[in-house]
Every structure is written in C-alpha cells, then in structure tokens.
Design an enzyme around this catalytic site. Structure first.
Site, PDB file in Angstrom:
ATOM      1  N   LYS C  86       0.824  -1.005  -0.005  1.00 47.42           N
ATOM      2  CA  LYS C  86       0.087  -0.122   0.105  1.00 47.42           C
ATOM      3  C   LYS C  86       0.872   1.328  -0.165  1.00 47.42           C
ATOM      4  O   LYS C  86       1.850   1.218   0.601  1.00 47.42           O
ATOM      5  CB  LYS C  86      -1.032   0.068   0.994  1.00 47.42           C
ATOM      6  CG  LYS C  86      -2.018   1.063   1.144  1.00 47.42           C
ATOM      7  CD  LYS C  86      -2.843   0.982   2.637  1.00 47.42           C
ATOM      8  CE  LYS C  86      -4.011   1.784   2.381  1.00 47.42           C
ATOM      9  NZ  LYS C  86      -4.694   1.695   3.756  1.00 47.42           N
ATOM     10  N   SER C 161      -9.713   2.000   2.886  1.00 48.33           N
ATOM     11  CA  SER C 161      -8.937   2.770   1.904  1.00 48.33           C
ATOM     12  C   SER C 161      -8.027   1.929   1.331  1.00 48.33           C
ATOM     13  O   SER C 161      -7.347   2.435   0.054  1.00 48.33           O
ATOM     14  CB  SER C 161      -8.137   3.878   2.803  1.00 48.33           C
ATOM     15  OG  SER C 161      -7.088   2.825   3.595  1.00 48.33           O
ATOM     16  N   SER C 185      -9.695  -0.410   6.819  1.00 54.62           N
ATOM     17  CA  SER C 185      -9.099  -0.355   5.516  1.00 54.62           C
ATOM     18  C   SER C 185      -8.528  -1.394   4.916  1.00 54.62           C
ATOM     19  O   SER C 185      -8.197  -1.497   3.837  1.00 54.62           O
ATOM     20  CB  SER C 185      -8.166   0.815   5.509  1.00 54.62           C
ATOM     21  OG  SER C 185      -8.831   2.104   5.555  1.00 54.62           O
TER      22      SER C 185
END
Ligand code: MG
Ligand code: ZN
Lengths: 99, 503, 513
Positions: C86, C161, C185
């Site tokens: 990420k 997210s 997330s």
C-alpha cells in the site's frame, strides 16, 4: 444539530493552514454541522458514566532508547526531496507578512 | 512612546512580580526522540534523520538519559516527581519545527512544585537568600534554526526568504518554570539574575547540560508585571530571547522602567511577547496584533506513558551532588576565603567557577585571582559575564598548574588563557600550537644572554662593579628577545655567571 | 501443487509460489515477470497500482534466485513471492504518495520497518497500491490519482482505503499485499473483493515508516487470497520494533500454525448482537448466518453476545481519527518535501503553506483536518475528543466482558457488498457507515480478520472474526477452518468464480521516436 458557522470554519482553516475559498467554507460549515450532529450522540453514554479516557490501545509504559548516536541521513538525499534548498539548508519564503 | 521611569524610582512606586521560564538543552549525546548527534557547530542539516525532519511515517522514541536528567533536575530543585505522566503534542505551525507540533508535556509534567534558594547581593553589601518557587520542570524538544536572508542584519523583519537548518531540531530541552516571584522589592532584576546564575550552577553541578548561554543551550524568557501596593497584580509581558546573565538583569530592569512609564501616564500594559535586543538592552513588541493561539494539546499517541519507578527515583535522589549553595558554604569555610571576598565573587557571578577551579586542583588564591582578574577583564571586553566565557574551570586550573611547575611564566599563562578563550583548545594544545613553553635550557639561552651583554656593556660593567640590582635590566632584555619564554631565574644565574659575580 | 511448467504462475497461492521457487520449478524472476505481465494486461482496467517498480522487482527476484542456487543460503518461507505494498508505507528510492497530490514525486530516503523486513525475507516488492488519500475513505475514490475498480465488477468500488491492495490480490496481480487498517481499511476491502484481510493486534506490526493517519489506531496487516497466505505474510511482517514505541515486545502469536491447524472444535464463538439488523444488507446477513451455522457444524459453540457500546464506536472514531490526523498531517507544509504552491516571491510562508495544503489535499482530507482541528480546540476538547476517548474505554470493556464468555466474536465485515463507484461520494455519513462493524476492533486494539463466505447479488461477502489482543492466532484457527469447509462446498476458491478481467496485450515496443 450543532451550528457551525462559516466564521468558525474560517478560523479552523487558518489554524490548520488551509486556504479555503468562500464556497468551500460554506460547504464545509454545513457538512461539519451534519457530522457533528451525528457524533454528538456519544455524550449519551459518556455523560452518565464515570469512565477514564483511553489514549493508548495497548497499556505499555516506559519505552525508551539508550542515549546512543546513530548515523544521520545523507544531506544530499535529504535536500533532494525539498521543494527548495540553498547552502545546505531548506529554503522557505519570507516568514513574516510584508508590512 | 512614554518616558521610562528610572529603575529605583519605578520600584519605589510599584511592586514587581516576576516569573522566569528557562529552557535548557540537555547534554545528551543523541537527540530526544532519535539517534542523531547533538554536537554543536556541525554543517547544516547533517545531523538529521526521518524522525527529527518529521518525514512521513517516522516515529519518536524517548531518550532514556533525557528522562533521567530531567528527574535529577527536578530532584535538585526539590520538586515532586510524577508517578505517571505523558507527553503531549503542542500544535502550531512554524518552519523551524518539522512536525508542526512540538512534542512536549502539558498538564502532566515530570516534576512539579519545587524551589531554589538564591543568594541576592543587597544594596548594603550583604547577601540575602531568596527562595524562588518552581512551578514545573518538563521535557520537550528544541526547534531548528532559521537564517534570514535579504533583510537588514539577518533579522526576520524585511527578509526576502529564510534558510532552515534542523540540526538543533529535536535536541532534548528541559523547561523550568517558576511560579510568580513576589516580594522582590527593589531588586527584581537582581533576583532574576541571581536565580538564573544559581540555576545554571545547579545544572552544571548535575552535569546535565553545558549551560552555555552564548550557544543557546540555556535561554530565558522573563515575565514582568507591576502593580501599585495593595492592588491586584498587573498585566504581564513576556520578554523572549534573553541570552546572557547580564541580559536577564537588563531585561527585567528595562521592562520595569518601561511599564512604570506607561502606568504612570495612565496607559494600559498589553499582554504581549517582547523581544530583547542584546545590543541596546531594550525590548520591542513581538506581535502587533495578538494572534489567537490555540495549541490543541492532546496526549502524544506515538509515545507511551512514563512512570518513573519510585526506587529508581530514590536512587537518583541519593546520588545527587551537593547543592552549589551548600558546596560553596563548605568550601569558603574550608578555604578561609573572607566573606568580603566571596561576596565580590557572588557579585561577579564567578564564585562557582572559582570553587570549581579550586576543586580542579588550583590554590584558592590563584583561582580567585584569575576569575576576578584577567578573566573578568576578558569578560568585560566581550560584554559577557566571566562565567559565560568559553573556558572551563579545569582549564584554568591546568594553567595554574603549569605556572606552578615552572612551565609557564605569568605572562605566558595569560597568553595561554587567551588562546583557550579564542577557541584554540585546551591549555596544553595552546602551549604546543603557540610554542609558549618556558625555555630553561642553558644552551638555548646562552646566545640570548651573550647578546644582551654585548648590547649593554655599561650595565654589564655596573654589575661587575658590584651593583647586582642592575642585572634586572639585562634579564629584561633576555626575556624580551625570547618573547617571554625564558625562565627568568635561569637567565639571572647565567648572566651573573658570565659576569663573574657570585649570587 | 497443480502447476506444470508453463502454467499460470499468477494463479498460485503465495505458499505454493514460494515452494515452486524453492524447489526450482520456476525462478523468482519468472514469477515476477508473470505478475508484471499480468499487471500490464489488467491494471489499466483495475488501477490497483500507483507505481510499478519493474527494475527493482527484477533485481530483487534475481537476488532470491541467486540465494536459492547457492545451497548454503537459507531462504525465507516467502522468498521470491511478489508483494504489493500500500502506498502509505515508505519505500527508499521508490515513490510514496499516500494517495495524495501533496506527496506527488516524493522519493523517501528511508524504508518503513515493514518494507525492510519483507525485503529481507526475500519478498519481491513489485509496486505500490492505490488508496484513499492518507487512508481516509472506504472506497478508494478519494485517491488523488483516480479510483481503483473492483475486479468482480469494474463499475464498483473495491472498498477502502486499501482498495488497491485488495484489488491487486483479487485480480491476480500479486499473491500478497500489505494494507493498513485504521477503521477497517484492510477488512472492508477484503470483504468486498472476496479476499482475506487481517488487522493484527495494535502494536503487533511496526508503524515505523507508515505515513500516519491516526496514530493510536493505524495498523498494517496482510492481504491475501487464502488464510494460510495471510498468516505467512503476517508472521513475516510482525514483531517488536524498537523504532516504534507502541510496538509490543512479545513473540508474534503462532498464526501460521493456527492457520494450518484450522480447527474450531470446542471454540466458543460469539455473534455480536449489535452488528446486525438495520443497515446490513439481507444477502450479507444470509451468507453470514450460513457461515456461522457452518462453524457450529465444525464443532464450535455459538452464542449471541451483546456489546452495547459498539453503537458508539463509529461516532467516537470520527472524532479520534480526524483529531489525530489534523496533527499528523500538519507536517505537509511545503518546507521539507512534497508539493509547494504559490512561492512567487510575494507570498509569505504562511500563505504558501495554506495554498499548498489547499491544493495538495483533497476534499475528504480537508474535511477531516477541519473536523479534527475543531474537536481538539480549546473549549471543545472535553466535549468531543475527550468524550470519544471515554467511549473507547467503554468499548474495550465490552470486548473484555465478551471475551470472558467466548473466545472470539464474529460479525459481517461490511454492512453491504461493493457499491457502484460514485454512489456515496456526496454523502460522507453514508460512506462512514461502511466501517460500522470494523471500527470497534480498532478502538479496542484487538486483531480482526475478514474472509470470504460467499456471494450476494454475485458480489463477495466477508465475515469478520475478532479476537482478544495478542490472540491473532485465533483468527487464523477460525478462518482456516471456515475457509476449508467453504472451499469444499464451492469446489474451489471463491475468487475462481470471479469473472475474467478484460486484458490488454502489453504494447510492443515502438522503434520510432
Ligand atoms: Mg516550552
Ligand atoms: Zn534525527
């Protein structure tokens, strides 16, 4: 619903260094009002109960490091990421407003 | 602009309340929350890392020695040590502060409620002890330094841009805050100076900081307010940037005079931050419009609470060095320094330095003579206090020892001290670099002796004729030609030998 | 092992991939190339990646191959396995944006602890994945670089997210990805993409080098296609880090062992009464109920448990997270890195900072900064931030009480399946409600997992398992058992039911200039 005024939002924007335009201030004021209205319900439980706040999820204390020097970063690499640099330093616009 | 009222007159009319916030950079090897080197004077931004630059993702870890030093400071100032406390974030934007919050302590300082007794020289020549109450001692981090470019004399006003160096950012900083000090009567400035002097001696005795005001490792903010007797305390101003002992005194003095002037002419005192200027000894208003500051403190989630172990605190308490005041009393008694003498040293702010010099091995008289003599002159010439000079008591003691061993003459010793003050290193380094050792080698001196005799035949004859006292002129000539490095007693003996005069 | 040479290396699990490499059936470089090709073919449509580090990945794969060839060197359990990170974890020499314009072009001079640990374990970092800006969002639509598309239906959100990490794994662009979970997330994207996502115990994985959103809640964790793969990655990234003061100095729970054990016999499972009913889609509730019944069949004892304060988790979260974020994001000020706007010689630093932040942050980030600044400001702190911290205590007490009677808690991971892109963009509160079920574990600090339990309207549904702090192994015991039983019923993985993605042949190199 808590009323958040545009002036309040303007003050918060100044504190947080966000140049918001007029329409953003308006939009933000109404959205904040809605959000704060939705979160206000927490006082239902916390007002009644005598509870201590939790700031850290895991109760650990006294985490320290010994006073030992470790190598710093290479300055060129550090300054390479800066928007502006001069004489080995970070260059910033003048700090005070023009009088 | 109203006229200032002279100090004594102002204090005859108004009662002062003073407060001092002192920031001390700890002498740890590494920074408060990262392993970067703390040593002074490195190339800009070479002592930086993700943590002290506030790079995205970087996290702080507390320096254990900084906690220990702060607790020891608290103990030396008779404070209570917190059983449990947290760091907090103080949020405000400033380019010298990489995260745009300062990791500090807020409502849970490590140390609270202490005091410091200080010796205040009175107008009548006596010394009185004043107890200064301490509100709190807490730990935080220093900021970087900005260089202002394009304006007059590097000031922030009128600069076109600034250049930031983060080497000092993240150095552990202890903030020591007094409670309001009342009842200082006619001597608020003297009390303020005595407090900072004593605090500095305490910190030096603890070995937690090099307490160099000229390098910024000890800095003061001075709060002053005035009120008419019997009335409530007045509005206070906060004077920042007070960076020498004498400036502490001058800052209080000038603020008393300024405020008295305003009050007398019926004007209000504005609660404001003022900036002190070393050159003029005056302060100017820091902010024209009072900006609403809201620091939005909250507990630092990246650090866990600190809970000093009671047994550990007790150990630290037991191992504290003697307080400077106690040590001073003991030493002055032991050494038999007269009261008058020690008072002269208190006045000059050098008593601690003298005693430290004695502790480093110098005879008391020698130590006193240096600090009240040559060093006092040097300090005067530089416009600083003698104790702020860049020379350590051990270095003075070393010079005294070199003189005693005959390696230096008095004149050479002064040159060596000047070399140390000029930053040329320890006394032995200066002796080596400047070639200042006494020459007592007879072979080396022989030529100079012969030269002197040849240059002053008349004097030589006088000596031969029995006027032995005249040899002094010849000795002087040899000393001159050897630039003071000759051992005078050897020169005298050689001259008399050459002239065939028995001693 | 079902892959003959020439088979599709991107369809293997991470465990299988590591074995193929260790046994020499395929080289790490071949595996890496297969995934880079897959990215070139499908990522135009999915947009899981913000940056693909082809050269770095190949170099790292070559190093693994050299280590494998050199018998003397022992390689890790995941050596040579491609990994997507990420874009909120900093990577030395590789761009890191956190999905924000304000960090566009920034090349970090250091590695996050997670990054360096996984590199050292021989994982091959192939790229950085898309995310909501600074991890603020539940759909990845708040990325400054455009949304990620759900591989199950390109018109829908992949969750957020960490939508990029979940989508990369679901689209077979990488067998493993790292996500971060502040309010869900990792788990909510896992839920809506049919993948496995785990938020470890807070403090279990180092946060050093994780661009902070909400420091007291952020936690990085594994994204994978199987429970075992997640456990392997979990084990590789977790453990004490002296650079993170909140990191737990204790051994990593035995997650891999638990995933292999995959046994729920005798385990007491509590169904959280408050995480059901209103707001939860019917299809989600049905798949969840079936999975719970299955767990019972597998030998677990199931009971209903009440956690009365969970209802207040969402509002408490939306005070705590923005408050911490408002402070964490203050460092993006145009001075040391990132964007600078308006430096024209006339503007002061304050003006330049304000213009930069206004231009560099998107609307959701600005909204949360303002909200957090408000909640922390004097006069409001006690009523907002202070109260929210008390709710945190109440929620922790709910968990503690529940874990006196059951070993783990379960709930749907997300109240609904993936919704169409754009559907909730104009309604922040509706977006925030995506995290109803995931937030309590963040506030408490305990570990939680989402794993796929079936489809509703042709879209994946996830089940959440929540365990006591430092009992991350329990998640894997439940997850492993449930996964095995479900795959028996389905005759394969849930992802094998996903529609084929439109592919694009990688463009041939053009000789002309
Ligand atoms: Mg301070
Ligand atoms: Zn550093």
């Amino acid at each position: 619903m808590p009323e958040i005024t545009r002036e309040q939002v303007a003050h918060l924007a100044r504190l947080s260094r966000l140049a918001l335009d007029e329409s953003e201030l308006d939009a933000m004021a109404s959205q904040l009002g809605v959000i704060l209205g939705a979160v206000a319900q927490i006082s239902e439980v916390t007002d009644a109960a005598d509870v201590p706040p939790t700031t850290h999820a895991v109760p650990v204390e006294n985490v320290t490091r010994p006073d030992v020097v470790v190598p710093s970063l290479d300055r060129d690499e550090v300054l390479a990421g800066a928007p502006a640099a001069e004489d080995g330093r970070f260059r910033v616009p003048r700090i005070l407003d023009a009088e | 602009m109203t006229d200032a009222v002279p100090y004594a007159q102002a204090l005859a009319e108004f009662e002062p309340v003073i407060g001092l916030e002192t920031h001390v950079e700890l002498g740890t090897a590494s920074k408060m929350f990262c392993g970067c080197d703390t040593s002074f004077g490195a190339e800009p931004n070479t002592h930086t890392c993700p943590v002290c630059l506030g790079l995205p993702g970087a996290l702080p870890v507390v320096n254990a020695l900084a906690i220990e030093s702060t607790v020891r400071i608290g103990l030396a100032l008779h404070c209570d040590i917190a059983r449990w406390c947290r760091f907090a974030r103080k949020n405000y934007f400033y380019p010298d502060m990489p995260k745009n919050f300062q990791t500090s302590q807020y409502d849970e300082p490590l140390c609270t409620d202490g005091y410091l007794d200080v010796d205040v020289p009175q107008a009548d020549g006596t010394v009185e002890v004043v107890r200064v109450p301490i509100e709190r001692v807490h730990l935080e981090e220093d900021t970087g330094k900005s260089l202002h470019v394009g304006g007059a004399t590097g000031r922030i006003h009128g600069a076109s841009h600034s250049l930031v160096d983060y080497n000092r950012a993240g150095i552990p900083l202890v903030e020591i805050v007094t409670k309001p000090v009342v009842g200082t009567g006619a001597l608020p400035a003297e009390v303020a100076k005595a407090y900072v002097t004593e605090l500095r001696d305490v910190l030096r005795g603890l070995g937690v900081s090099d307490v160099r005001m000229e390098q910024g490792s000890l800095r003061c903010d001075v709060n002053v307010s005035l009120n008419r007797p019997g009335e409530e305390w007045g509005t206070r101003s906060e004077t920042k940037n007070v960076n020498s002992l004498r400036s502490v005194e001058r800052a209080v003095r000038s603020e008393v005079e300024r405020q008295a002037g305003r009050l007398r002419s019926g004007q209000r005192i504005v609660q404001e931050t003022r900036h002190f200027h070393e050159d003029s000894g005056l302060s100017t208003s820091g902010r024209s419009k009072e900006e609403a500051t809201d620091y939005r403190y909250f507990p630092e989630p990246d650090l866990v609470p600190i809970a000093p172990d009671e047994a550990w605190v007790a150990e630290l308490r037991a191992a504290l060095p003697e307080a400077p005041s106690v040590r001073r009393k003991k030493l002055t008694e032991e050494l038999g320094l007269s009261v008058l003498d020690s008072q002269a040293m208190v006045n000059a702010g050098v008593l601690d330095a003298v005693l430290a010099t004695v502790e480093a091995g110098a005879p008391a008289a020698e130590a006193r003579n240096w600090w009240l003599g040559h060093l006092a002159q040097a300090a005067n010439a530089r416009g600083v206090d003698a104790a702020d000079l860049p020379i350590r008591p051990e270095q003075v003691a070393r010079v005294v020892a070199l003189v005693a061993a005959g390696s230096l003459t008095a004149g050479l010793a002064r040159q060596v001290v000047d070399g140390v003050l000029a930053g040329e290193g320890d006394p032995d380094d200066v002796v080596a670099a400047r070639g200042l050792a006494v020459v007592s080698d007879e072979g080396a001196l022989g030529a100079a002796v012969d030269e002197a005799l040849a240059a002053q035949p008349a004097t030589a004859d006088k000596v031969r004729a029995g006027k032995v006292a005249a040899v002094g002129a010849l000795v002087g000539a040899v000393m001159k030609s050897t630039r003071g490095q000759a051992d005078a007693s050897v020169v005298r003996r050689l001259l008399l030998e050459r002239l065939g005069v028995p001693e | 092992m079902s892959t003959p040479p020439g088979g599709d290396l991107t369809r293997l699990t991470a465990a299988e991939t590591a074995e193929v490499i260790a046994s020499g059936q395929a080289s790490a470089v071949e595996v890496t190339r297969a995934h880079l090709d897959r990215i070139a073919a499908v990522d135009g449509a999915v947009h899981a990646f913000l940056h693909v580090d082809e050269a770095g990945a190949i170099a790292q794969a070559e190093a693994v191959d050299a280590a494998v060839a050199d018998r003397a060197t022992t390689t890790g359990a995941l050596a040579g396995v491609p990994l997507a990170l990420k874009d909120v974890l900093v990577t030395r020499g590789v761009p890191t944006t956190a999905g924000s314009r304000i960090l566009e072009g920034w090349i970090p001079p250091y590695d996050a602890t997670v990054t360096s640990r996984l590199r050292a374990a021989g994982l091959v970092m192939i790229g950085k994945t898309n995310m909501d800006e600074f991890a603020m969002g539940s759909s990845t639509e708040h990325s400054a670089y455009g949304p990620t598309h759900n591989p199950w239906d390109l018109g829908r959100i992949p969750g957020g997210s960490g939508g990029g990490s979940a989508a990369a794994v679901a689209a077979f662009e990488a067998p493993l990805a790292v996500g971060t979970d502040t309010g869900g997330s990792i788990r909510q994207p896992a839920s809506v993409t049919g993948t496995v996502g785990v938020k470890p115990t807070y403090g279990g994985v180092s946060r050093y080098g994780l661009v902070a959103f909400s420091s007291s809640l952020d936690q990085a964790g594994p994204c994978a296609r199987t429970v075992l793969d997640a456990a392997l990655l979990h084990e590789a990234m977790a453990g004490h880090d002296p650079l993170d003061s909140t990191s737990i100095d204790a051994p990593v729970p035995p997650v891999v062992e638990a995933a292999r054990q995959a046994d729920v016999r005798g385990l007491r499972i509590g169904v959280v009464r408050e995480l059901a009913g209103e707001g939860y889609e019917q299809g989600v509730q049905e798949r969840f109920d079936e999975a719970v019944a299955l767990l019972q069949e597998l030998g677990a004892t199931v009971s209903e448990v009440s956690c009365p304060h969970f209802a207040y988790a969402l509002p408490a979260y939306y005070l705590i997270a923005p408050s911490e974020a408002s402070s964490n994001l203050a460092r993006f000020d145009s001075v040391r890195y990132g964007l600078r706007v308006g430096d024209d010689g006339g503007n002061s630093l304050e003006q330049v900072m304000s213009l930069t932040r206004a231009a560099g942050f998107g609307p959701e980030v600005k909204r949360r900064i303002i909200l957090g600044t408000f909640a922390l400001s004097s006069g409001y702190y006690d009523a907002y931030y202070g109260q929210a911290q008390k709710v945190r205590t109440l929620i922790t007490r709910d968990f503690t009480a529940a874990f006196e009677t059951v070993d783990v808690l379960v709930s749907p991971a997300s109240p609904g399946v993936a919704f169409p892109l754009g559907a909730k963009l104009d309604d922040p509160l509706a977006m925030y409600r995506q995290d109803l079920a995931t937030i309590p574990s963040n506030l408490y600090g305990g570990p939680a997992m989402s794993l796929p339990v079936g489809l509703s309207e042709g879209l994946p549904v996830g089940l959440q398992v929540m365990a006591p702090t430092m009992r991350d192994d329990l998640l894997y015991r439940v997850g492993g058992a449930l996964e095995a039983a479900l795959q028996d019923r389905w005759g394969g993985t849930l992802l094998s039911l996903a529609p084929e993605l439109p592919t694009r042949q990688s463009p041939a190199p053009h000789p002309e200039v």
